[in-house]
Design a protein around this motif. Structure first.
Motif, PDB file in Angstrom:
ATOM      1  N   GLY A 142       0.775  -1.244   0.000  1.00 56.55           N
ATOM      2  CA  GLY A 142       0.000   0.000   0.000  1.00 56.55           C
ATOM      3  C   GLY A 142       0.799   1.283   0.000  1.00 56.55           C
ATOM      4  O   GLY A 142       0.258   2.348  -0.314  1.00 56.55           O
ATOM      5  N   LEU A 164      -0.556   4.770  -1.794  1.00 58.32           N
ATOM      6  CA  LEU A 164      -0.931   5.811  -0.835  1.00 58.32           C
ATOM      7  C   LEU A 164      -0.098   7.066  -1.046  1.00 58.32           C
ATOM      8  O   LEU A 164      -0.641   8.183  -1.131  1.00 58.32           O
ATOM      9  CB  LEU A 164      -0.770   5.291   0.598  1.00 58.32           C
ATOM     10  N   ARG A 171      -1.038   8.792  -4.328  1.00 57.36           N
ATOM     11  CA  ARG A 171      -2.277   9.571  -4.239  1.00 57.36           C
ATOM     12  C   ARG A 171      -2.035  10.901  -3.553  1.00 57.36           C
ATOM     13  O   ARG A 171      -2.609  11.932  -3.945  1.00 57.36           O
ATOM     14  CB  ARG A 171      -3.350   8.774  -3.495  1.00 57.36           C
ATOM     15  N   LEU A 213      -4.931   9.935   4.704  1.00 53.56           N
ATOM     16  CA  LEU A 213      -4.267   8.949   5.569  1.00 53.56           C
ATOM     17  C   LEU A 213      -5.281   8.234   6.448  1.00 53.56           C
ATOM     18  O   LEU A 213      -5.186   7.026   6.680  1.00 53.56           O
ATOM     19  CB  LEU A 213      -3.196   9.625   6.421  1.00 53.56           C
ATOM     20  N   ALA A 264      -6.990   5.446   4.650  1.00 51.27           N
ATOM     21  CA  ALA A 264      -6.154   4.338   4.187  1.00 51.27           C
ATOM     22  C   ALA A 264      -6.350   3.105   5.070  1.00 51.27           C
ATOM     23  O   ALA A 264      -6.691   3.211   6.251  1.00 51.27           O
ATOM     24  CB  ALA A 264      -4.688   4.748   4.188  1.00 51.27           C
ATOM     25  N   ALA A 275      -1.941  -0.525   4.430  1.00 53.20           N
ATOM     26  CA  ALA A 275      -1.286   0.527   3.664  1.00 53.20           C
ATOM     27  C   ALA A 275      -0.529   1.489   4.573  1.00 53.20           C
ATOM     28  O   ALA A 275       0.595   1.898   4.254  1.00 53.20           O
ATOM     29  CB  ALA A 275      -2.326   1.296   2.837  1.00 53.20           C
TER      30      ALA A 275
END
Length: 208
Positions: A111, A115, A118, A139, A142, A146
């Motif tokens: 992840g 992450l 993004r 965050l 997530a 991740a």
């Protein structure tokens, strides 16, 4: 007609086995390249910029390049061009660090790559739209896996070589404040963009 003998079978087996490491390395290079380009998606960001003007990246200086040079620049400063650049770096890294690659690929696949990618894209889109990204919300949304991957990537010393090949090095760190990481991120993005641009200018034989 040739007769197959045990000796022929043995030679064929040896040749097949000899090809396995090369095949495995190629697969690792391609997979790690995928993950690095997703984690630091500069190709996507450049394509966003290219979509704003057909004369990008030489808007206002069109008379200094030929049509061919402009096409070359736009190809180099694209997702495909960025992938080519990253793949060169990854290929050398995999060749020198084969034993650690499976663990590092697994970490990014957990992840961290998606992450962080993004977050980077959200920041770039915020610069364009004027609507600031909300990294805390991203965050918070997530998955635990991740987040664990993300924290391990940036926080564990054993992943320092991986951070270097991704391109973030030690610029970003859990030990730094939010403001320090934001400033470091902006500097990192600018440095990468300049390096990417200079490579394209050199490849396309452009003098600006």
């Amino acid at each position: 007609m040739f007769k197959t003998t045990p000796r022929h079978l043995l030679i064929a087996a040896v040749l097949a086995l000899a090809s396995l490491p090369a095949a495995a390395n190629t697969a690792q290079v391609e997979r790690l390249t995928d993950l690095v380009t997703r984690m630091l998606p500069l190709g996507d960001i450049f394509e966003m910029a290219a979509g704003s003007s057909p004369s990008w990246p030489v808007a206002g200086m069109e008379d200094q390049v030929t049509v061919g040079q402009l096409g070359c620049l736009r190809d180099e400063l694209s997702q495909a061009g960025y992938r080519r650049m990253v793949r060169e770096r990854v290929q050398a890294y995999v060749a020198a660090n084969g034993a650690r690659i499976p663990d590092e690929i697994a970490l990014l696949e957990q992840g961290a790559a998606d992450l962080f990618g993004r977050l980077v894209l959200a920041g770039a889109e915020g610069e364009t739209s004027g609507v600031a990204a909300d990294p805390d919300a991203m965050l918070a949304a997530a998955s635990p896996e991740a987040l664990a991957s993300f924290e391990a990537f940036f926080g564990e010393s054993k992943y320092a070589p991986l951070r270097e090949v991704v391109g973030v090095g030690e610029a970003l760190s859990p030990e730094k404040s939010v403001a320090e990481n934001e400033a470091a991120g902006e500097q990192l993005g600018g440095d990468f963009a300049s390096m990417f641009m200079m490579r394209a200018i050199d490849t396309c034989d452009v003098e600006l």
